[in-house]
Scaffold this motif. Structure first.
Motif, PDB file in Angstrom:
ATOM      1  N   ILE A  57       0.835  -1.204   0.000  1.00 14.62           N
ATOM      2  CA  ILE A  57       0.000   0.000   0.000  1.00 14.62           C
ATOM      3  C   ILE A  57       0.869   1.254   0.000  1.00 14.62           C
ATOM      4  O   ILE A  57       0.634   2.188  -0.768  1.00 14.62           O
ATOM      5  N   GLU A  58       1.902   1.287   0.859  1.00 17.14           N
ATOM      6  CA  GLU A  58       2.795   2.447   0.937  1.00 17.14           C
ATOM      7  C   GLU A  58       3.487   2.723  -0.393  1.00 17.14           C
ATOM      8  O   GLU A  58       3.671   3.870  -0.783  1.00 17.14           O
ATOM      9  N   LYS A  60       2.278   2.090  -3.224  1.00 15.89           N
ATOM     10  CA  LYS A  60       1.220   2.290  -4.212  1.00 15.89           C
ATOM     11  C   LYS A  60       1.216   1.211  -5.296  1.00 15.89           C
ATOM     12  O   LYS A  60       1.005   1.478  -6.479  1.00 15.89           O
ATOM     13  N   ASN A  62      -0.832  -1.417  -4.850  1.00 10.09           N
ATOM     14  CA  ASN A  62      -2.062  -2.133  -4.509  1.00 10.09           C
ATOM     15  C   ASN A  62      -3.183  -1.915  -5.525  1.00 10.09           C
ATOM     16  O   ASN A  62      -4.318  -2.249  -5.273  1.00 10.09           O
ATOM     17  N   ASN A  63      -2.863  -1.396  -6.695  1.00 14.62           N
ATOM     18  CA  ASN A  63      -3.884  -1.161  -7.718  1.00 14.62           C
ATOM     19  C   ASN A  63      -4.047  -2.356  -8.652  1.00 14.62           C
ATOM     20  O   ASN A  63      -4.572  -2.232  -9.746  1.00 14.62           O
ATOM     21  N   ASN A 102      -8.186  -1.994   0.475  1.00 20.86           N
ATOM     22  CA  ASN A 102      -7.286  -1.193  -0.361  1.00 20.86           C
ATOM     23  C   ASN A 102      -6.873  -1.892  -1.652  1.00 20.86           C
ATOM     24  O   ASN A 102      -6.111  -1.338  -2.431  1.00 20.86           O
TER      25      ASN A 102
END
Length: 132
Positions: A57-58, A60, A62-63, A102
């Motif tokens: 997540i940090e 980015k 997680n998309n 997330n």
């Protein structure tokens, strides 16, 4: 798709613990080792699992679909059933449930220790590094 491999190592039970995380994706191969502090071996497995998701997540990343592999049957079963009998594991399940939102798709898969050597080696390195 992003693949994560996680494992933990603990000296004593409870005792000092370290975690290993291997992240593999398109044009990506990252290896991390982390200190998990003093905890039981099962708690260490949950902690490294959570830290791996937080790292994704940090950064980015997680998309996309994430498949996280663990050789801890307790962690995988707890996540799959969305239930923790052991009161000590309930806070980890709650954190996982918060983090899960997330990701577009987050899959968890158990794999035998023999297929998780990369994360195991990193976990042992973390244990040695943070024990000193």
């Amino acid at each position: 798709m992003l693949r994560l491999y996680v494992d933990a190592a603990t000296k004593g039970n409870p005792g000092p613990s370290g975690g290993g995380i291997v992240i593999v994706g398109e044009n990506l191969h990252e290896q991390l080792h982390v200190s998990l502090g003093e905890c039981s071996n099962h708690e260490a497995e949950f902690k490294v699992f959570i830290q791996a998701l937080q790292f994704i997540i940090e950064k980015k990343l997680n998309n996309q679909t994430v498949l996280i592999h663990s050789d801890s049957k307790i962690v995988v079963q707890t996540i799959e059933k969305q239930h923790a009998k052991n009161i000590l594991f309930q806070p980890y399940l709650k954190v996982f449930q918060q983090l899960e939102s997330n990701f577009p798709l987050l899959l968890v898969k158990w794999l035998p220790e023999s297929q998780n050597k990369g994360a195991d080696t990193l976990a042992r390195q973390a244990l040695q590094k943070y024990q000193q």
